[in-house]
Design a protein around this motif. Structure first.
Motif, short mmCIF file in Angstrom:
data_model
loop_
_atom_site.label_atom_id
_atom_site.label_comp_id
_atom_site.label_asym_id
_atom_site.label_seq_id
_atom_site.Cartn_x
_atom_site.Cartn_y
_atom_site.Cartn_z
N ALA A 91 -9.72 11.34 -6.02
CA ALA A 91 -10.96 11.13 -5.82
C ALA A 91 -11.51 10.10 -6.27
CB ALA A 91 -11.14 12.43 -6.21
N ASP A 92 -11.14 9.82 -7.17
CA ASP A 92 -11.59 8.69 -8.24
C ASP A 92 -11.30 7.35 -7.73
OD1 ASP A 92 -12.77 10.03 -10.04
OD2 ASP A 92 -10.71 10.33 -11.50
N ALA A 93 -9.60 6.99 -6.86
CA ALA A 93 -9.86 5.87 -7.03
C ALA A 93 -10.21 5.20 -5.31
CB ALA A 93 -8.80 5.72 -6.73
N VAL A 94 -10.37 6.88 -4.45
CA VAL A 94 -11.25 5.55 -3.30
C VAL A 94 -12.28 6.06 -3.04
CG1 VAL A 94 -11.98 7.83 -0.99
CG2 VAL A 94 -9.45 7.37 -1.83
N GLY A 95 -13.56 6.91 -4.58
CA GLY A 95 -14.61 7.06 -4.87
C GLY A 95 -14.99 5.52 -5.06
N ASP A 96 -14.18 4.95 -6.02
CA ASP A 96 -14.35 3.65 -6.63
C ASP A 96 -14.88 2.36 -5.39
OD1 ASP A 96 -15.09 4.97 -9.75
OD2 ASP A 96 -12.21 4.00 -10.00
N GLU A 97 -13.59 2.97 -4.56
CA GLU A 97 -13.33 2.28 -3.61
C GLU A 97 -14.98 2.19 -2.27
OE1 GLU A 97 -11.74 -1.17 -1.59
OE2 GLU A 97 -11.54 -0.25 -3.45
N VAL A 98 -15.17 3.02 -2.25
CA VAL A 98 -16.24 3.36 -1.67
C VAL A 98 -17.80 2.53 -2.35
CG1 VAL A 98 -18.05 5.30 -0.70
CG2 VAL A 98 -15.14 5.56 -0.50
N VAL A 99 -17.53 3.47 -3.34
CA VAL A 99 -18.91 2.53 -4.08
C VAL A 99 -19.23 0.92 -4.11
CG1 VAL A 99 -19.72 2.49 -6.45
CG2 VAL A 99 -19.52 4.53 -5.40
N GLY A 117 -26.25 1.58 -3.96
CA GLY A 117 -25.25 1.55 -4.47
C GLY A 117 -25.10 2.21 -6.09
N PRO A 118 -24.96 1.52 -6.71
CA PRO A 118 -24.49 2.50 -8.06
C PRO A 118 -25.61 3.56 -8.28
CG PRO A 118 -25.46 0.04 -8.24
CD PRO A 118 -25.49 0.52 -6.96
N ALA A 119 -26.40 3.99 -7.74
CA ALA A 119 -26.73 5.28 -7.92
C ALA A 119 -26.38 6.45 -7.18
CB ALA A 119 -28.56 4.70 -7.74
N LEU A 120 -25.70 5.68 -6.37
CA LEU A 120 -24.92 7.26 -5.69
C LEU A 120 -23.56 7.23 -5.54
CD1 LEU A 120 -26.19 6.13 -1.57
CD2 LEU A 120 -26.82 7.62 -2.58
N GLY A 121 -23.69 5.84 -6.83
CA GLY A 121 -21.66 6.31 -7.26
C GLY A 121 -21.12 7.81 -7.94
N PRO A 122 -22.54 8.86 -9.03
CA PRO A 122 -21.60 9.84 -9.25
C PRO A 122 -21.68 11.00 -7.86
CG PRO A 122 -23.29 9.00 -10.65
CD PRO A 122 -23.11 8.31 -9.02
N PHE A 123 -22.89 11.03 -6.34
CA PHE A 123 -23.04 11.72 -5.74
C PHE A 123 -21.45 11.93 -5.13
CE2 PHE A 123 -27.48 10.87 -7.26
CZ PHE A 123 -27.46 12.52 -7.10
N VAL A 124 -20.96 9.72 -4.48
CA VAL A 124 -20.13 9.69 -3.97
C VAL A 124 -18.48 10.05 -4.00
CG1 VAL A 124 -18.46 7.36 -3.25
CG2 VAL A 124 -21.15 7.69 -2.63
N ARG A 125 -18.79 9.80 -5.54
CA ARG A 125 -16.84 9.98 -6.32
C ARG A 125 -17.31 12.69 -6.21
NH1 ARG A 125 -18.66 6.33 -9.32
NH2 ARG A 125 -17.07 4.75 -9.69
N ASP A 126 -18.64 12.88 -5.69
CA ASP A 126 -18.50 13.80 -5.75
C ASP A 126 -18.61 14.36 -5.23
OD1 ASP A 126 -19.25 14.43 -8.84
OD2 ASP A 126 -21.00 15.20 -8.60
N ALA A 127 -18.73 14.30 -3.71
CA ALA A 127 -18.43 13.90 -2.42
C ALA A 127 -16.23 13.95 -1.77
CB ALA A 127 -19.46 13.81 -1.23
N VAL A 128 -16.69 12.88 -2.83
CA VAL A 128 -14.90 12.37 -2.30
C VAL A 128 -13.94 13.63 -3.33
CG1 VAL A 128 -12.79 11.23 -3.11
CG2 VAL A 128 -15.30 10.50 -2.15
N ARG A 129 -14.52 13.98 -4.16
CA ARG A 129 -14.37 15.02 -5.26
C ARG A 129 -14.15 16.62 -4.28
NH1 ARG A 129 -11.97 14.75 -10.63
NH2 ARG A 129 -13.80 12.92 -10.29
N SER A 130 -14.79 16.73 -3.07
CA SER A 130 -15.49 18.22 -3.13
C SER A 130 -13.85 17.70 -1.38
CB SER A 130 -16.34 18.49 -1.93
OG SER A 130 -16.42 19.46 -1.65
#
Length: 312
Positions: A65-73, A83-96
């Protein structure tokens, strides 16, 4: 001349037997290691079956989740100011997403694609020089669909082009190919050579029971050394990781890949100790030859040769 050489024959046989048995015990763990690499890691079906349960491991899920989330951001940053503001939401979505059945399917498909690409490069000597690459667009597409289903802003803008991702650098392909060829050959010849040397060493020994006991103890020692090498390799592998956060995930992957090798090391240890114990007990409980009893004389003394009467 033969009378002087005869007492040395058992010593020569024992020396030759000890040499052959020692070589056999040394080749046994090496053969197990080569067979594990050639028939376990180099088989795509077995490899995928081994790593498939890791999709439910929490440490592995978090690392992915961390690797894919960082790549998406990273992909969103140049395309939108949010993009930077959506970072936490993207990582939470990938983790889910990593907790869904779709992730497990993507995990197996991605591992299969990477393994097949690496094997193809290692086995094909005529392949063009270059890095080993894999197309991870299907995994990115699954993540994008998940984000879109969760009504994530700008999720539809995530690119899913067929981008070739390098999994093995070009400079390492030639060395890995030679190593694979050596392991593939050693996986057949090392176990066979170990068996032939052990049988020959036991056959030429002056005392075969002792040679069999030594072979069992040597095999057990080889199994113990193999288990120790696996533990040391695990420690060194985790120590070399630059990111300590993902060490639990790397440990889970290492343990899954070496599970068969650890089982083989314990089997060698148990088999060797069993053979040595049975051989030792058989020698102790076997029939013992009693020394011949001295011949008794009527006077109780030693028998003297009959006296020769003087000739008249």
């Amino acid at each position: 001349m033969s009378l002087h050489q005869r007492p040395h024959r058992p010593h020569l046989r024992n020396a030759l037997s000890a040499t052959l048995v020692a070589l056999a015990c040394l080749l046994t763990p090496c053969g197990a290691l080569a067979a594990w690499a050639a028939f376990g890691l180099a088989d795509t079906g077995r490899y995928v079956d081994t790593v498939a349960p890791l999709a439910t491991d929490p440490a592995v899920r978090d690392a992915v989740a961390d690797a894919v989330g960082d790549e998406v951001v990273r992909e969103l940053d140049p395309k939108t100011a949010a993009g930077p503001a959506l970072g936490p939401f993207v990582r939470d979505a990938v983790r889910s997403f990593t907790r869904t059945e779709a992730f497990r399917t993507a995990w197996e498909a991605g591992n299969r694609a990477v393994h097949e690409a690496v094997l193809r490069a290692l086995r094909d000597d005529a392949a063009a020089p270059g890095p080993v690459t894999v197309d991870l667009a299907p995994v990115t597409a699954r993540v994008r669909d998940r984000l879109a289903a969760d009504h994530m802003p700008f999720a539809h803008r995530i690119p899913v082009e067929h981008t070739e991702v390098a999994v093995v650098p070009a400079g390492e392909v030639a060395g890995l190919r030679k190593g694979y060829q050596v392991l593939d050959t050693a996986a057949f010849w090392l176990p066979l050579a170990a068996v032939v040397l052990a049988v020959t060493g036991i056959a030429v020994a002056a005392c075969r029971r002792r040679a069999l006991t030594a072979t069992g103890l040597g095999t057990a020692l080889g199994g113990a050394l193999l288990a120790l090498a696996i533990a040391i390799g695990r420690r060194l592998t985790l120590a070399d990781l630059p990111d300590r956060v993902h060490r639990p995930a790397a440990a889970a992957v290492y343990d899954a890949l070496t599970a068969t090798l650890r089982t083989a090391s314990w089997l060698l240890l148990a088999l060797g100790l069993t053979v040595a114990l049975v051989s030792w007990l058989t020698g102790r409980s076997g029939p013992r030859r009693e020394p011949p009893a001295p011949t008794a004389t009527p006077t109780g003394g030693s028998r003297q040769p009959p006296a020769t009467l003087p000739r008249l």
